[in-house]
Design a protein around this motif. Structure first.
Motif, PDB file in Angstrom:
ATOM      1  N   LYS A  47       0.835  -1.210   0.000  1.00 21.31           N
ATOM      2  CA  LYS A  47       0.000   0.000   0.000  1.00 21.31           C
ATOM      3  C   LYS A  47       0.861   1.248   0.000  1.00 21.31           C
ATOM      4  O   LYS A  47       0.585   2.216  -0.718  1.00 21.31           O
ATOM      5  N   ALA A  48       1.908   1.229   0.807  1.00 22.22           N
ATOM      6  CA  ALA A  48       2.805   2.388   0.865  1.00 22.22           C
ATOM      7  C   ALA A  48       3.508   2.606  -0.475  1.00 22.22           C
ATOM      8  O   ALA A  48       3.630   3.744  -0.941  1.00 22.22           O
ATOM      9  N   ALA A  49       3.940   1.518  -1.106  1.00 21.09           N
ATOM     10  CA  ALA A  49       4.610   1.629  -2.401  1.00 21.09           C
ATOM     11  C   ALA A  49       3.679   2.212  -3.454  1.00 21.09           C
ATOM     12  O   ALA A  49       4.073   3.080  -4.237  1.00 21.09           O
ATOM     13  N   LEU A  50       2.432   1.752  -3.467  1.00 26.54           N
ATOM     14  CA  LEU A  50       1.465   2.276  -4.433  1.00 26.54           C
ATOM     15  C   LEU A  50       1.182   3.755  -4.191  1.00 26.54           C
ATOM     16  O   LEU A  50       1.059   4.538  -5.141  1.00 26.54           O
ATOM     17  N   GLY A  54       2.050   6.700  -6.869  1.00 28.02           N
ATOM     18  CA  GLY A  54       1.000   7.599  -7.343  1.00 28.02           C
ATOM     19  C   GLY A  54       1.377   9.053  -7.167  1.00 28.02           C
ATOM     20  O   GLY A  54       1.198   9.875  -8.076  1.00 28.02           O
ATOM     21  N   LYS A  55       1.928   9.379  -5.999  1.00 26.55           N
ATOM     22  CA  LYS A  55       2.366  10.767  -5.743  1.00 26.55           C
ATOM     23  C   LYS A  55       3.470  11.158  -6.716  1.00 26.55           C
ATOM     24  O   LYS A  55       3.471  12.270  -7.240  1.00 26.55           O
ATOM     25  N   PHE A  56       4.401  10.238  -6.958  1.00 23.70           N
ATOM     26  CA  PHE A  56       5.501  10.537  -7.866  1.00 23.70           C
ATOM     27  C   PHE A  56       4.996  10.755  -9.283  1.00 23.70           C
ATOM     28  O   PHE A  56       5.439  11.672  -9.974  1.00 23.70           O
ATOM     29  N   ARG A  57       4.057   9.931  -9.725  1.00 16.35           N
ATOM     30  CA  ARG A  57       3.509  10.091 -11.084  1.00 16.35           C
ATOM     31  C   ARG A  57       2.792  11.439 -11.222  1.00 16.35           C
ATOM     32  O   ARG A  57       2.915  12.118 -12.254  1.00 16.35           O
TER      33      ARG A  57
END
Length: 68
Positions: A47-50, A54-57
């Protein structure tokens, strides 16, 4: 002769020597050798990775096409 006395020594204007670079490299190696135990299969980690991805994208999209 007086001109030579007023100039700074060339060592003051040069880049750091190998002994100074060696100290910085050894500090980086110590940080890299630190072992961190993270369970990559844990649901919280996924969940943290996703969320981070998402924030990075979104950041990259805003960086590429800034809205007025």
């Amino acid at each position: 002769m007086s001109e030579l006395n007023t100039k700074t020594s060339p060592a003051a204007n040069q880049a750091p020597g190998p002994e100074e670079k060696g100290k910085a490299n050894s500090a980086k190696k110590a940080e890299e050798e630190e072992e961190i135990d993270i369970d990559l299969t844990a649901p919280e980690t996924e969940k943290a990775a996703l969320a981070i991805q998402g924030k990075f994208r979104r950041f990259q999209k805003r960086k590429k096409d800034p809205s007025p």
